[in-house]
Design an enzyme around this catalytic site. Structure first.
Site, PDB file in Angstrom:
ATOM      1  N   GLY A  14      25.386 -20.980  25.360  1.00  0.00           N
ATOM      2  CA  GLY A  14      25.380 -22.394  25.746  1.00  0.00           C
ATOM      3  C   GLY A  14      25.578 -23.304  24.539  1.00  0.00           C
ATOM      4  CD  GLU A 117      19.641 -39.710  31.934  1.00  0.00           C
ATOM      5  OE1 GLU A 117      18.771 -38.968  31.445  1.00  0.00           O
ATOM      6  OE2 GLU A 117      20.759 -39.307  32.296  1.00  0.00           O
ATOM      7  CG  ASP A 220      16.136 -12.945  29.445  1.00  0.00           C
ATOM      8  OD1 ASP A 220      15.239 -12.695  30.267  1.00  0.00           O
ATOM      9  OD2 ASP A 220      17.333 -13.030  29.760  1.00  0.00           O
ATOM     10  CG  HIS A 241      15.071 -33.264  37.656  1.00  0.00           C
ATOM     11  ND1 HIS A 241      15.265 -34.160  38.685  1.00  0.00           N
ATOM     12  CD2 HIS A 241      15.855 -33.676  36.630  1.00  0.00           C
ATOM     13  CE1 HIS A 241      16.141 -35.083  38.280  1.00  0.00           C
ATOM     14  NE2 HIS A 241      16.512 -34.803  37.037  1.00  0.00           N
ATOM     15  NE  ARG A 288      14.160 -35.909  33.601  1.00  0.00           N
ATOM     16  CZ  ARG A 288      15.097 -35.139  33.113  1.00  0.00           C
ATOM     17  NH1 ARG A 288      14.797 -33.968  32.615  1.00  0.00           N
ATOM     18  NH2 ARG A 288      16.358 -35.531  33.104  1.00  0.00           N
ATOM     19  CG  HIS A 349      15.026 -30.085  35.038  1.00  0.00           C
ATOM     20  ND1 HIS A 349      16.270 -29.669  35.480  1.00  0.00           N
ATOM     21  CD2 HIS A 349      15.269 -31.045  34.109  1.00  0.00           C
ATOM     22  CE1 HIS A 349      17.209 -30.360  34.849  1.00  0.00           C
ATOM     23  NE2 HIS A 349      16.629 -31.191  34.010  1.00  0.00           N
ATOM     24  NE  ARG A 384      14.426 -31.836  28.826  1.00  0.00           N
ATOM     25  CZ  ARG A 384      15.410 -32.432  29.499  1.00  0.00           C
ATOM     26  NH1 ARG A 384      16.169 -33.325  28.908  1.00  0.00           N
ATOM     27  NH2 ARG A 384      15.633 -32.137  30.761  1.00  0.00           N
TER      28      ARG A 384
END
Length: 531
Positions: A14, A117, A220, A241, A288, A349, A384
């Site tokens: 990623g 946001e 993992d 979320h 959140r 999330h 976060r």
């Protein structure tokens, strides 16, 4: 499968992993291992965007303050400053790689369109419509594939880190020398060795029954690092979320936070009234954890399956222009978001805790680095802030690469490592055991270790996790390894770490909310577990 020797191994394909690879590859031979396809990680699913100070009038200090407030004061201020001050350069590099950020249209002549946001005091989110992560992933993959020193290997499920215990000449120095990984199509285990290894394996979202994370997010890297001897921190902070689509056929579809940022309202399906103003003066723009707890409260109070998120009061063109992906997807499910509300429910999330690292991405073990959601860097604290996660991947992916290059001469050759030994195991005739235990973990974590917790529920969860750990260890010791077994083994470890961390925190802070200790203690202290 034969041995594979490289300069650096990166586990995970990623944003963090590919950023590290691109920063190393001009002078080092790098291999990137992906568990499935290259794009199957969390990066490609990120809708919102990347936070950076780019608007006139915005300041680093303001972004730092917003991050600290959202994080319940548990953040490491040095880390927060380090990441936020490196954010604008990270955006520039992505633009140079060809990420087509939405252009600005304001009177101030902004280069990019910035959205806002929850928890942010300014517009500071650069984005590519409502599919930023996908655009970023494509650009990074294209650059990595074109680089002659980067080898991209798909369908490799990492099993365990290779340390001195696996060397022909045994060593207890703890130095990481590579990884054993299962080639999923053939069922064969390969040995990859290198002077340095970077974990970029993402989070542990799939430890919960409802999650926005891709299927491979089974913790993992956290579990492998823990087994190898790394400390793990703040695992009790799991971000739910607030607004995942409630649909029994479609799993993991997220309704971006930006929809609330652009005026979307949360309402009760029973009377179509808003409820967020009762819980917080910021209403739908609260952080959140506040929004998720409010939805959880209303769902439990009224016995609902979901609540509504409604943006249909905005002009149809505005909605379609800002949220084209969501609009198109929901239309296929018979929901026209320009005319009707969306049924939503909170879902796991983001994993805010993880493997402890420093500002160079170094873990406790020599030769092992980590970047992104697998880590606890000190950036997120107890919760976060929206759109700081991709940012962390770019900054720490680069930081780890820089440190490895600067200290290259200090990394010894990995030496001769023993081959994977499966001479004493047999093929399983009971795969149902793996499937049943996988389902059981995710169910008891959702019921007992969810958005609102109690000590009694956590103790029940720990009891279940301990029994499952014994079962899984026994199974692992007797049967040939499979991809599902690797993930189950890691999920049990991560579930236990989450529950142990939650039991150790006798307060409510950020994402950890317990009815037995509803107050926040005056001092913010990290939960650190030592193997």
């Amino acid at each position: 499968m034969a041995d594979h020797r490289y300069d650096v191994i990166i586990i995970g394909s990623g944003a963090a992993g590919l950023t590290a690879a691109l920063n190393l590859a001009d002078t080092r031979k790098v291999v990137v291992l992906a568990k499935g396809a290259l794009s199957e990680g969390s990066t490609a699913y990120a809708q919102g965007g990347i936070a950076a100070v780019l608007e006139p009038g915005d300041t680093f200090e303001s972004h730092i303050e917003d991050t600290m407030v959202a994080g319940g004061g548990l953040n490491n201020r040095r880390t927060v400053e380090f990441v936020i001050e490196h954010a604008p350069q990270a955006i520039e590099r992505l633009a140079a790689l060809g990420v087509p950020f939405n252009p600005g249209d304001g009177p101030s002549g902004d280069r990019w369109h910035l959205t806002r946001e929850g928890g942010h005091s300014h517009r500071r989110i650069v984005h590519v419509d409502d599919a930023t992560g996908s655009a970023v992933q494509q650009a990074l993959e294209k650059a990595a594939a074109a680089h002659p020193n980067i080898t991209l290997v798909t369908d490799m499920a990492a099993i365990d880190l290779v340390t001195g215990r696996h060397a022909e000449r045994y060593s207890g120095d703890g130095r990481v020398r590579g990884v054993y990984a299962l080639h999923r199509p053939s069922g064969k285990v390969a040995l990859f060795t290198a002077r340095a290894t970077i974990l970029a394996t993402g989070g542990a979202g799939r430890v919960y029954q409802f999650s926005t994370a891709p299927r491979g997010a089974s913790g993992d890297g956290i579990a492998m690092a823990w087994r190898a001897g790394c400390r793990v921190s703040n695992m009790e902070f799991n971000q739910f979320h607030p607004t995942a689509l409630y649909n029994l056929e479609v799993k993991n579809f997220l309704i971006t936070e930006a929809m609330r940022g652009e005026g979307g309202q949360l309402k009760l399906p029973t009377n179509h009234r808003r409820f967020m103003p009762r819980f917080d003066s910021r209403a739908e723009l609260a952080p959140r954890d506040v929004v998720a707890r409010a939805i959880d409260h209303e769902i439990k109070r009224l016995g609902l399956d979901y609540v509504h998120l409604d943006i249909s009061h905005k002009p149809a063109e505005f909605v379609m222009e800002h949220f084209p992906t969501i609009y198109a997807k929901l239309l296929t499910l018979g929901i026209d978001i320009t005319k009707e509300p969306i049924p939503v429910v909170p879902a796991m999330h983001y994993t805010c805790g993880g493997v402890v690292i420093d500002l160079d991405g170094r873990t406790d073990l020599p030769g092992l680095y980590a970047a992104g959601e697998v880590t606890q860097s000190g950036l997120h604290g107890a919760n976060r802030l929206a759109s700081n996660s991709l940012l962390e991947c770019f900054v720490f992916g680069e930081a780890a690469a820089k440190h490895i290059l600067a200290h290259w001469d200090e990394f010894p050759d990995p030496g001769v490592i023993r081959e994977w030994d499966e001479s004493r195991v047999r093929d399983s005739d009971e795969d149902i055991v793996v499937q049943h235990n996988w389902r059981e973990i995710r169910r008891f974590m959702w019921d007992y270790v969810g958005i609102v917790r109690t000590t009694k529920r956590l103790e029940r969860a720990l009891h279940r996790a301990t029994l499952l750990q014994q079962e899984v260890d026994d199974y692992y010791g007797n049967y040939r390894i499979t991809s599902d077994l690797i993930e189950l083994r890691n999920l049990v470890v991560v579930a236990t770490l989450i529950v142990r961390s939650a039991l150790a925190r006798h307060e409510s802070r950020g994402l950890h909310y317990t009815l037995d200790y509803p107050e926040m203690l005056p001092e913010a202290v990290d939960t650190i577990l030592v193997p």
